[in-house]
Design a protein around this motif. Sequence first.
Motif, PDB file in Angstrom:
ATOM      1  N   LYS A  26       0.572  -1.320  -0.191  1.00 44.07           N
ATOM      2  CA  LYS A  26      -0.009  -0.355  -0.120  1.00 44.07           C
ATOM      3  C   LYS A  26       0.937   1.048  -0.102  1.00 44.07           C
ATOM      4  O   LYS A  26       0.632   2.507  -0.376  1.00 44.07           O
ATOM      5  CB  LYS A  26      -0.685   0.341   1.076  1.00 44.07           C
ATOM      6  N   TYR A  27       2.013   1.450   0.892  1.00 46.14           N
ATOM      7  CA  TYR A  27       3.096   2.187   0.440  1.00 46.14           C
ATOM      8  C   TYR A  27       4.058   2.763  -0.258  1.00 46.14           C
ATOM      9  O   TYR A  27       5.151   3.471  -0.428  1.00 46.14           O
ATOM     10  CB  TYR A  27       3.246   2.570   2.183  1.00 46.14           C
ATOM     11  N   ALA A  28       4.449   0.710  -0.300  1.00 51.17           N
ATOM     12  CA  ALA A  28       6.135   0.684  -0.795  1.00 51.17           C
ATOM     13  C   ALA A  28       6.440   0.654  -2.339  1.00 51.17           C
ATOM     14  O   ALA A  28       5.150   0.097  -2.592  1.00 51.17           O
ATOM     15  CB  ALA A  28       6.312  -0.153   0.339  1.00 51.17           C
ATOM     16  N   ASN A  29       7.012   1.274  -2.597  1.00 52.10           N
ATOM     17  CA  ASN A  29       7.366   0.723  -4.393  1.00 52.10           C
ATOM     18  C   ASN A  29       8.184  -0.014  -4.579  1.00 52.10           C
ATOM     19  O   ASN A  29       7.762  -0.737  -5.842  1.00 52.10           O
ATOM     20  CB  ASN A  29       8.324   1.907  -4.529  1.00 52.10           C
ATOM     21  N   GLY A  30       8.500  -1.159  -3.788  1.00 56.84           N
ATOM     22  CA  GLY A  30       9.085  -2.880  -3.950  1.00 56.84           C
ATOM     23  C   GLY A  30       9.230  -3.305  -2.253  1.00 56.84           C
ATOM     24  O   GLY A  30       9.607  -2.740  -1.518  1.00 56.84           O
ATOM     25  N   VAL A  31       8.466  -4.295  -2.170  1.00 56.81           N
ATOM     26  CA  VAL A  31       8.642  -4.791  -1.114  1.00 56.81           C
ATOM     27  C   VAL A  31       9.290  -6.721  -1.691  1.00 56.81           C
ATOM     28  O   VAL A  31       8.871  -7.175  -2.011  1.00 56.81           O
ATOM     29  CB  VAL A  31       7.831  -5.093  -0.401  1.00 56.81           C
ATOM     30  N   THR A  32      10.741  -6.649  -0.671  1.00 61.49           N
ATOM     31  CA  THR A  32      11.367  -7.771  -0.817  1.00 61.49           C
ATOM     32  C   THR A  32      11.426  -8.629   0.452  1.00 61.49           C
ATOM     33  O   THR A  32      11.655  -8.310   1.445  1.00 61.49           O
ATOM     34  CB  THR A  32      12.766  -7.701  -1.605  1.00 61.49           C
ATOM     35  N   VAL A  33      10.833 -10.371  -0.241  1.00 63.48           N
ATOM     36  CA  VAL A  33      11.329 -10.775   1.424  1.00 63.48           C
ATOM     37  C   VAL A  33      11.855 -11.958   1.259  1.00 63.48           C
ATOM     38  O   VAL A  33      12.131 -12.708   0.227  1.00 63.48           O
ATOM     39  CB  VAL A  33       9.765 -11.846   1.332  1.00 63.48           C
ATOM     40  N   SER A  34      12.867 -12.463   2.524  1.00 61.32           N
ATOM     41  CA  SER A  34      14.297 -13.645   2.442  1.00 61.32           C
ATOM     42  C   SER A  34      13.499 -14.069   3.856  1.00 61.32           C
ATOM     43  O   SER A  34      12.740 -14.158   4.410  1.00 61.32           O
ATOM     44  CB  SER A  34      15.276 -12.928   2.698  1.00 61.32           C
ATOM     45  N   THR A  35      13.704 -15.498   3.849  1.00 59.28           N
ATOM     46  CA  THR A  35      13.445 -16.485   4.459  1.00 59.28           C
ATOM     47  C   THR A  35      15.018 -17.041   5.510  1.00 59.28           C
ATOM     48  O   THR A  35      15.597 -17.718   3.268  1.00 59.28           O
ATOM     49  CB  THR A  35      12.429 -17.207   4.263  1.00 59.28           C
ATOM     50  N   ASP A  36      15.447 -17.781   6.294  1.00 61.93           N
ATOM     51  CA  ASP A  36      16.008 -18.262   6.082  1.00 61.93           C
ATOM     52  C   ASP A  36      16.394 -19.753   5.714  1.00 61.93           C
ATOM     53  O   ASP A  36      17.476 -20.371   4.620  1.00 61.93           O
ATOM     54  CB  ASP A  36      16.092 -18.481   7.342  1.00 61.93           C
ATOM     55  N   ASP A  37      15.357 -19.963   4.998  1.00 65.51           N
ATOM     56  CA  ASP A  37      15.354 -21.666   4.477  1.00 65.51           C
ATOM     57  C   ASP A  37      15.635 -21.472   3.201  1.00 65.51           C
ATOM     58  O   ASP A  37      14.790 -22.531   2.369  1.00 65.51           O
ATOM     59  CB  ASP A  37      15.072 -22.875   5.178  1.00 65.51           C
ATOM     60  N   GLY A  38      14.804 -20.023   2.509  1.00 64.60           N
ATOM     61  CA  GLY A  38      14.365 -20.517   1.116  1.00 64.60           C
ATOM     62  C   GLY A  38      12.779 -20.634   0.662  1.00 64.60           C
ATOM     63  O   GLY A  38      13.318 -20.693   0.142  1.00 64.60           O
ATOM     64  N   SER A  39      12.657 -21.101   2.013  1.00 67.27           N
ATOM     65  CA  SER A  39      10.916 -20.978   1.000  1.00 67.27           C
ATOM     66  C   SER A  39      10.222 -20.439   0.704  1.00 67.27           C
ATOM     67  O   SER A  39       9.266 -20.999   0.859  1.00 67.27           O
ATOM     68  CB  SER A  39      10.414 -22.239   2.894  1.00 67.27           C
TER      69      SER A  39
END
Length: 260
Positions: free
Chosen positions: A156-169
């Motif tokens: 709603k507010y960001a131009n880009g959202v990138t997500v990481s997870t420790d296990d890559g799931s």
Amino acid sequence: MKELFCGEVLENKLIAPDVWDMRICASDTVKAAQAGQFVSLYTGDSAMLLPRPISICEIDRLAGVLRIVYRVVGGGTEKIAALKTGCQVQGLAPLGSHYQINPKHGKFAIVGGGMGTPPMLALASKIRGEVPNAHISVFLGFRDKSQVILDDDFTKYANGVTVSTDDGSFGVKGNPIQLLPDNPEFDAVFGCGPHIMLKYLAKYADGKGLPCHVSLEERMACSIGACLACVTKIGTTNDWQYSRVCASGPVFDAKEVVWE
């Protein structure tokens, strides 16, 4: 300025294992609340005298609603999670320092780790409101797919959202610091999450010559600075001193914190 408030629970729902999303109608409190601050809720159980501190996730000033997202970690938060729509809840709010935005800045990086993610949503909303044309890049990190929260809310507010997870799931395998670019064009960096993540975020920002403000996740007891349970080391001109995270923080200039 902190005050005792009584609000009505509008919604309280489970959004991830042991993670709950609550909306509270508390119009007077909402008027003074700022991104980065927190509320401290009483459980309603006389056997649990101390309130439970929970960061503010979103502030809807028009509707008079505060949103909090919290993890159940013990008896106190279990009591809070059991509150149903229509229940009354008491607490202290708003508490602590808040994020401040330089209106001359145009490009922002927001980094959230685990349960440090919720207050960053309030920050993203604040930036978009104060700097409408800002470019906001959000980087989030979680243990695994089951723990990912609020990633859609940030769009709603960001131009880009990138997500990481420790296990890559889910998203990119790794941690949110690894998501940050080597040659950033940011004007400022903000973060909240585990101590080790913030330590390396501070190192990253310092190496790039970027201002960086972080919200610390120290364990709190009284939430008002009386018990000295949540102190952290803050650098002084010649040495360091302890500072109360609940009263002087939770938001600090990353350069002031003595990272260990």
